[in-house]
Design a protein around this motif. Structure first.
Motif, PDB file in Angstrom:
ATOM      1  N   GLN A 111       1.003  -1.037   0.106  1.00 38.20           N
ATOM      2  CA  GLN A 111      -0.101  -0.164   0.069  1.00 38.20           C
ATOM      3  C   GLN A 111       0.848   1.342   0.041  1.00 38.20           C
ATOM      4  O   GLN A 111       2.133   1.310   0.429  1.00 38.20           O
ATOM      5  CB  GLN A 111      -0.879   0.249   1.277  1.00 38.20           C
ATOM      6  N   ALA A 112       0.310   2.184  -0.488  1.00 41.09           N
ATOM      7  CA  ALA A 112       1.078   3.411  -0.556  1.00 41.09           C
ATOM      8  C   ALA A 112       0.019   4.535  -0.465  1.00 41.09           C
ATOM      9  O   ALA A 112      -1.076   4.356  -0.257  1.00 41.09           O
ATOM     10  CB  ALA A 112       2.041   3.732  -1.739  1.00 41.09           C
ATOM     11  N   THR A 113       0.451   5.903  -0.487  1.00 44.51           N
ATOM     12  CA  THR A 113      -0.324   6.784  -0.403  1.00 44.51           C
ATOM     13  C   THR A 113      -0.342   7.851  -1.500  1.00 44.51           C
ATOM     14  O   THR A 113       0.982   8.593  -2.174  1.00 44.51           O
ATOM     15  CB  THR A 113       0.021   7.922   0.979  1.00 44.51           C
ATOM     16  N   LEU A 114      -1.483   8.113  -2.081  1.00 46.80           N
ATOM     17  CA  LEU A 114      -1.371   9.242  -3.095  1.00 46.80           C
ATOM     18  C   LEU A 114      -1.717  10.612  -2.696  1.00 46.80           C
ATOM     19  O   LEU A 114      -1.409  11.659  -3.493  1.00 46.80           O
ATOM     20  CB  LEU A 114      -2.743   8.842  -4.091  1.00 46.80           C
ATOM     21  N   GLN A 119      10.570   7.386  -0.986  1.00 49.16           N
ATOM     22  CA  GLN A 119      10.209   6.135  -1.466  1.00 49.16           C
ATOM     23  C   GLN A 119       8.646   5.882  -1.948  1.00 49.16           C
ATOM     24  O   GLN A 119       8.214   5.094  -2.743  1.00 49.16           O
ATOM     25  CB  GLN A 119      10.333   5.167  -0.200  1.00 49.16           C
ATOM     26  N   ASN A 120       7.719   6.542  -1.032  1.00 49.02           N
ATOM     27  CA  ASN A 120       6.364   6.664  -1.373  1.00 49.02           C
ATOM     28  C   ASN A 120       6.279   6.895  -3.038  1.00 49.02           C
ATOM     29  O   ASN A 120       5.333   6.577  -3.821  1.00 49.02           O
ATOM     30  CB  ASN A 120       5.516   7.311  -0.502  1.00 49.02           C
ATOM     31  N   ALA A 121       6.914   8.262  -3.284  1.00 47.20           N
ATOM     32  CA  ALA A 121       6.810   8.557  -4.650  1.00 47.20           C
ATOM     33  C   ALA A 121       7.206   7.743  -5.750  1.00 47.20           C
ATOM     34  O   ALA A 121       6.587   7.530  -6.755  1.00 47.20           O
ATOM     35  CB  ALA A 121       7.447  10.138  -4.758  1.00 47.20           C
ATOM     36  N   GLU A 122       8.334   6.955  -5.376  1.00 43.77           N
ATOM     37  CA  GLU A 122       8.801   6.278  -6.238  1.00 43.77           C
ATOM     38  C   GLU A 122       7.737   4.813  -6.508  1.00 43.77           C
ATOM     39  O   GLU A 122       7.917   4.464  -7.556  1.00 43.77           O
ATOM     40  CB  GLU A 122      10.293   5.739  -6.004  1.00 43.77           C
ATOM     41  N   ILE A 123       7.345   4.482  -5.393  1.00 41.12           N
ATOM     42  CA  ILE A 123       6.480   3.208  -5.483  1.00 41.12           C
ATOM     43  C   ILE A 123       5.323   3.404  -5.987  1.00 41.12           C
ATOM     44  O   ILE A 123       4.883   2.584  -6.921  1.00 41.12           O
ATOM     45  CB  ILE A 123       6.508   2.705  -4.108  1.00 41.12           C
ATOM     46  N   THR A 124       4.710   4.580  -5.987  1.00 42.08           N
ATOM     47  CA  THR A 124       3.400   5.174  -6.695  1.00 42.08           C
ATOM     48  C   THR A 124       3.822   4.957  -8.052  1.00 42.08           C
ATOM     49  O   THR A 124       2.995   4.703  -9.175  1.00 42.08           O
ATOM     50  CB  THR A 124       2.866   6.320  -6.071  1.00 42.08           C
ATOM     51  N   ARG A 125       4.854   5.505  -8.470  1.00 41.15           N
ATOM     52  CA  ARG A 125       5.367   5.630  -9.870  1.00 41.15           C
ATOM     53  C   ARG A 125       5.484   4.050 -10.489  1.00 41.15           C
ATOM     54  O   ARG A 125       4.945   4.080 -11.599  1.00 41.15           O
ATOM     55  CB  ARG A 125       6.637   6.429 -10.233  1.00 41.15           C
ATOM     56  N   LEU A 126       6.169   3.316  -9.732  1.00 39.87           N
ATOM     57  CA  LEU A 126       6.269   2.123 -10.301  1.00 39.87           C
ATOM     58  C   LEU A 126       4.939   1.370 -10.526  1.00 39.87           C
ATOM     59  O   LEU A 126       4.716   0.756 -11.482  1.00 39.87           O
ATOM     60  CB  LEU A 126       7.233   1.330  -9.289  1.00 39.87           C
ATOM     61  N   PHE A 127       3.968   1.732  -9.716  1.00 38.45           N
ATOM     62  CA  PHE A 127       2.684   1.198  -9.952  1.00 38.45           C
ATOM     63  C   PHE A 127       1.936   1.628 -10.941  1.00 38.45           C
ATOM     64  O   PHE A 127       1.520   0.601 -11.689  1.00 38.45           O
ATOM     65  CB  PHE A 127       1.715   1.331  -8.506  1.00 38.45           C
ATOM     66  N   SER A 168      -3.855  10.826  -9.225  1.00 31.93           N
ATOM     67  CA  SER A 168      -2.695  11.701  -9.622  1.00 31.93           C
ATOM     68  C   SER A 168      -1.383  11.063  -8.721  1.00 31.93           C
ATOM     69  O   SER A 168      -1.689  10.574  -7.589  1.00 31.93           O
ATOM     70  CB  SER A 168      -3.043  12.984  -8.972  1.00 31.93           C
ATOM     71  N   TYR A 169      -0.290  11.172  -9.158  1.00 26.33           N
ATOM     72  CA  TYR A 169       1.074  10.677  -8.380  1.00 26.33           C
ATOM     73  C   TYR A 169       2.177  11.367  -8.811  1.00 26.33           C
ATOM     74  O   TYR A 169       1.951  12.159  -9.981  1.00 26.33           O
ATOM     75  CB  TYR A 169       0.993   9.182  -8.773  1.00 26.33           C
ATOM     76  N   GLY A 170       3.133  11.362  -8.056  1.00 24.87           N
ATOM     77  CA  GLY A 170       4.661  12.104  -8.520  1.00 24.87           C
ATOM     78  C   GLY A 170       4.206  13.609  -8.524  1.00 24.87           C
ATOM     79  O   GLY A 170       3.458  14.049  -7.684  1.00 24.87           O
ATOM     80  N   SER A 171       4.991  14.380  -9.398  1.00 18.96           N
ATOM     81  CA  SER A 171       4.709  15.615  -9.418  1.00 18.96           C
ATOM     82  C   SER A 171       3.722  16.042 -10.528  1.00 18.96           C
ATOM     83  O   SER A 171       3.920  16.570 -11.819  1.00 18.96           O
ATOM     84  CB  SER A 171       6.195  16.320 -10.095  1.00 18.96           C
ATOM     85  N   GLY A 172       2.492  15.902 -10.196  1.00 17.31           N
ATOM     86  CA  GLY A 172       1.373  16.155 -11.284  1.00 17.31           C
ATOM     87  C   GLY A 172       1.072  15.422 -12.385  1.00 17.31           C
ATOM     88  O   GLY A 172       0.135  15.789 -13.195  1.00 17.31           O
TER      89      GLY A 172
END
Length: 919
Positions: free
Chosen positions: A614-617, A656-664, A719-723
């Motif tokens: 799980q991660a945070t958007l 790490q949260n930003a990276e894992i949401t990008r991967l997903f 939405s994830y990462g930088s916009g």
């Protein structure tokens, strides 16, 4: 580099005797600084090694009465060169450390009992040249303790040259690791330094420069020797000071002045001491006894006897049954993909395992006996009694979260019906939820809440409550994050783990015997206690989850807590069931507290993919914490569980949260992740390797694990990462009816990805798998034999329709007049093979030629139910009946209906999980 020297006898204290009233130790905190380099070995192969730049030591002479005046000194030693043969031996390193001590402190007297302590010995022990040669490596007597190098059973015999050339002075050296002595959440050396108020030094205030210097320590050593020396020695100083504190803390609580191997082993010693202080036999409390066994000694060529600890006879007869009742924590992902926006609270049960432990009564182990009937099981026992059973069960359809665990090869499952072996707390909760329960087999044990029918027992103290209460009270005496506070927290939390050690086979590599062996049970391992503790905690969680209002969403559950939209008011109401009230009793008895849960995180929108994934958007805002009484730290505004994915440890939690949401969101079916992992302890020991990193490609696995059944699905914008934004599949889930359904889906999902990897990113992706699954399920048995890989069900339909038409079977004997616009066709007309082929191919997109039908018509028997019942096959047959053969018997062609499917209801998955205004 200083030369070694000869030592005098009067510089050393005598060896500690087993019953010494005044033990003393030399603690040497040690560390190596090294830089990775590539070398070409004798076989011409390029390999990684560590170029050892320096060895650091920090020494302290400790005795029970010199806490405020420990003689201490620190220093650094350089190797004789770059090669492995230029490294120091353990003996040479100790000689240098002692030489510096005697020079700095002329009146120094040193114990011959030595603790050589590092932080992560896997990296530092191979820095000694002893580790490179097989014979000298064996002489180090190393053992694998939690994947760290230590020598527990036998010391290293270090011989120092004695002045005058007589027999050497012998030191007994024990290698230990501060990682094994660090509390959970404080495993890094920097964190231990913070606990001691001893900050780890930085090489630069610029994070990029800091990283560069750490990767190029030789360059930094050359450029800034003073800071390099200070930085390097600091790590050794932290190890030495932390070791000294732990020895004294351990002595203060147990009276034993020595360094335990692990922090959790202290808990075992303390609880056994507590039981002895209560007049109890520590062995009897856990249903063990000491017996003598006879064995044949090859060394002495005769029979010998030795003492051995075994389970008491009554427990031994039933041990397998109680072990089957032990399952561990509940871990499930209830939602796949982005969840609706809202306020999501991450609740944990407060002191979950200690609270459950406090409820256990003192068992009378000789009273173990069978439970006679389902009625006795469901009416006689309370949720905190020691009663366990194997039951057949079936929950009503409306139960969102069934509570009876079933163990599978892929973890615990909570299906709607099946067979479960567990504790009475979960069984009574299931009954409360309307579950039909039938006893297969059960056991009960009299304790201070159950009076034997044949003999009365005086009420006894609960074996864990006093110990747990004492640990909590001691912890509260000290500031948060202090060593004493974390020490007591770790002891009370880890004691549960020791009751379960060795119940489920976990294998470790034995360095001495060069083989993998099961992890041995602890001195307090007991399946009854372990099964009770975990089941009761699962039960409390299950009771709360099922008592929450229908509009409340639960995103995931992890061991002792869950992520949900439930407000505090809703949680308070749900936490007042029978199990919740008993849990609250335990909290009051332990710490005088009234709450049974606490908030760990608050976020605005989570995304999930699998158990512990799980991660945070959207993190929470300050207003989301109103009413909690908490001022959130930055990490508390983000929920992150990486589901086994390893990322760069230098990244912050939010990074790490930003990276894992990008991967997903950007994942593709063929994606691989470059994973960096340290060399394994077995490989290192067998080859005399340094601890070096290895990189390997691993397939990125961020798909659903199917522990729940998809229910409603749709696509949502996220939405994830930088916009960045994208649309992604999201679905809610319900329980499987049976374990067999779960196993079937897992097997077919595995097969689906073996043929070609897939991701579930869109509704179309999901439907493609659901269709594949339907075909595979329908093709089980004879219908699946010799089925073509491409368009298998349609080609089978084509074949059987041709056979039936030839033999005038299954309703093919009558045509629809003027079928597909041909006026000459009457209901008793004979349809030509070519016409049937054209109709199937042109009108229904079934791959078909006249030759295909001619070949099929060679068969002389029509066998029913050979076409896999897929939605596509049924649709084609319905079109054939509508347009060609009005009497066609579709069920004669297709296989019987499957027991279940992966059909989902389309829904708007962006709807708020709850109406906040109503709360």
């Amino acid at each position: 580099m200083q030369d070694s020297r000869h030592f005098r006898t009067d510089q050393f204290l005598r060896k500690n005797s087993p019953n010494s009233g005044h033990p003393r130790y030399l603690v040497i905190g040690f560390d190596t600084e090294y830089q990775r380099e590539t070398v070409t070995n004798a076989d011409g192969q390029v390999e990684l090694r560590n170029q050892v730049l320096s060895y650091q030591y920090s020494c302290r002479v400790i005795t029970p009465d010199n806490a405020d005046s420990e003689p201490h000194w620190s220093g650094i030693v350089l190797p004789k060169g770059r090669g492995d043969d230029k490294r120091l031996t353990v003996t040479e390193f100790v000689e240098h450390a002692l030489t510096a001590g005697f020079r700095a402190l002329p009146d120094l007297k040193v114990p011959v009992d030595v603790y050589l302590v590092a932080h992560f010995t896997r990296a530092d022990v191979p820095g000694f040249s002893d580790f490179k040669d097989e014979a000298s490596r064996k002489a180090m007597n190393l053992e694998n303790v939690r994947n760290l190098f230590m020598n527990v059973s036998k010391d290293i015999d270090v011989k120092l040259k004695r002045a005058g050339g007589s027999r050497p002075i012998r030191l007994k050296v024990k290698i230990r690791d501060t990682i094994a002595l660090a509390p959970t959440g404080a495993k890094s050396l920097a964190q231990l330094g913070d606990i001691l108020g001893f900050e780890k030094l930085k090489l630069s205030d610029d994070p990029d420069k800091e990283l560069h210097y750490k990767q190029h320590m030789a360059e930094f050593m050359e450029a800034n020797w003073r800071l390099f020396r200070e930085y390097a020695i600091r790590d050794a100083e932290i190890c030495a000071q932390y070791t000294s504190r732990i020895i004294r803390l351990y002595c203060d609580k147990t009276g034993k002045f020595k360094l335990p191997v692990t922090l959790t082993s202290i808990g075992v010693d303390l609880i056994r001491s507590y039981w002895e202080g209560q007049g109890l036999d520590p062995l009897a409390v856990v249903a063990k006894e000491e017996v003598e066994e006879t064995y044949w000694s090859k060394k002495h060529n005769q029979s010998k006897t030795r003492k051995k600890t075994v389970s008491t006879q009554k427990l031994h007869w039933n041990e397998d049954f109680f072990t089957e009742c032990y399952h561990g924590g509940r871990n499930e992902q209830f939602w796949f993909g982005p969840a609706p926006e809202g306020v999501w609270y991450d609740y944990d049960l407060a002191s979950a395992y200690p609270s459950a432990m406090a409820l256990i009564g003192a068992p009378h182990w000789d009273t173990i006996r069978a439970i006679g009937s389902t009625d006795e099981l469901l009416t006689r026992f309370a949720p905190d009694d020691l009663a366990f059973a194997n039951v057949d069960f079936e929950f009503p359809d409306g139960v969102r979260y069934p509570v009876l665990p079933v163990r599978t090869e892929n973890g615990l499952l909570f299906p709607r019906k099946g067979n479960s072996t567990t504790h009475i707390s979960e069984i009574l909760l299931a009954k409360q939820l309307g579950c039909r329960i039938s006893l297969v087999e059960g056991r009960q044990i009299d304790c201070d809440r159950i009076i034997s029918r044949t003999e009365e027992y005086a009420p006894a103290k609960r074996p864990f409550i006093g110990f747990a209460s004492n640990c909590i009270n001691e912890r509260l005496k000290h500031p948060k994050k202090s060593l004493d506070n974390l020490f007591w927290k770790e002891l009370v939390n880890s004691t549960y783990g020791k009751t379960a050690q060795g119940l489920r086979e976990r294998r470790i590599y034995d360095l001495r015997d060069a083989e993998t062996k099961p992890l041995e049970p602890s001195k307090i391992t007991n399946p009854v206690f372990a099964a009770f503790i975990t089941a009761f905690c699962r039960g409390v969680l299950g009771e709360i989850m099922n008592a929450l209002p229908p509009e409340v969403q639960i995103f995931s559950v992890t061991t002792d807590g869950f992520l949900t939209t439930a407000t505090d008011k809703q949680m308070r109401a749900a936490a007042f069931g029978p199990l919740g009230r008993r849990y609250l009793d335990a909290r009051r008895m332990l710490a005088g507290e009234w709450g049974i849960y606490e908030i760990k995180h608050v976020i605005r929108q989570p995304v999930g993919w699998r158990t512990r994934g799980q991660a945070t958007l959207q993190p929470s805002s300050p207003s989301d914490w109103e009413g909690t009484g908490m001022v959130p730290k930055e990490d508390e505004r983000v929920v992150l569980a990486k589901g086994g994915i390893k990322l760069d440890g230098l990244l912050s939690k939010s990074e790490q949260n930003a990276e894992i949401t990008r991967l997903f969101f950007e994942r593709k079916p063929t994606d691989k992740l470059l994973v960096t992992m340290g060399a394994g302890i077995r490989e290192m020991y067998e080859q005399g390797m340094d601890f070096v990193d290895k990189t390997m490609d691993r397939r990125l696995s961020m798909e659903f694990d199917w522990k729940r059944r998809p229910a409603q699905a749709g696509e949502v914008s996220a939405s994830y990462g930088s916009g960045k934004t994208c649309k992604h599949l999201a679905f809610s889930t319900g329980p499987w009816d049976t374990v067999e359904q779960f196993n079937t889906v897992r097997a077919i999902w595995s097969q689906y990805n073996k043929e070609a990897p897939h991701c579930l990113k869109t509704v179309r992706d999901y439907q493609a798998f659901a269709s594949y699954f339907e075909g595979k399920l329908a093709a089980q048995g004879d219908a699946g034999r010799y089925l073509a890989k491409a368009d298998g069900p349609l080609k089978r339909l084509r074949r059987d329709l041709a056979i039936a038409h030839k033999l005038r079977k299954a309703g093919t004997h009558e045509l629809k007049p003027n079928a597909f616009g041909r006026e000459r066709l009457a209901k008793d007309s004979k349809l030509k093979v070519k016409e049937l082929a054209e109709f199937l191919a042109d009108a229904l997109d079934v791959p078909c030629t006249k030759t295909d039908l001619d070949n099929a018509r060679k068969k002389t028997v029509f066998t029913p139910h050979q076409v896999p019942r897929t939605a596509e096959a049924v649709s084609v047959l319905e079109a054939v009946r509508r347009e060609l053969f009005p009497l066609l018997e579709i069920d004669q062609f297709v296989t019987p209906k499957a027991a279940f499917s992966l059909d989902v209801a389309s829904a708007d998955m962006t709807l708020p999980p709850r109406d906040r205004m109503k709360d």
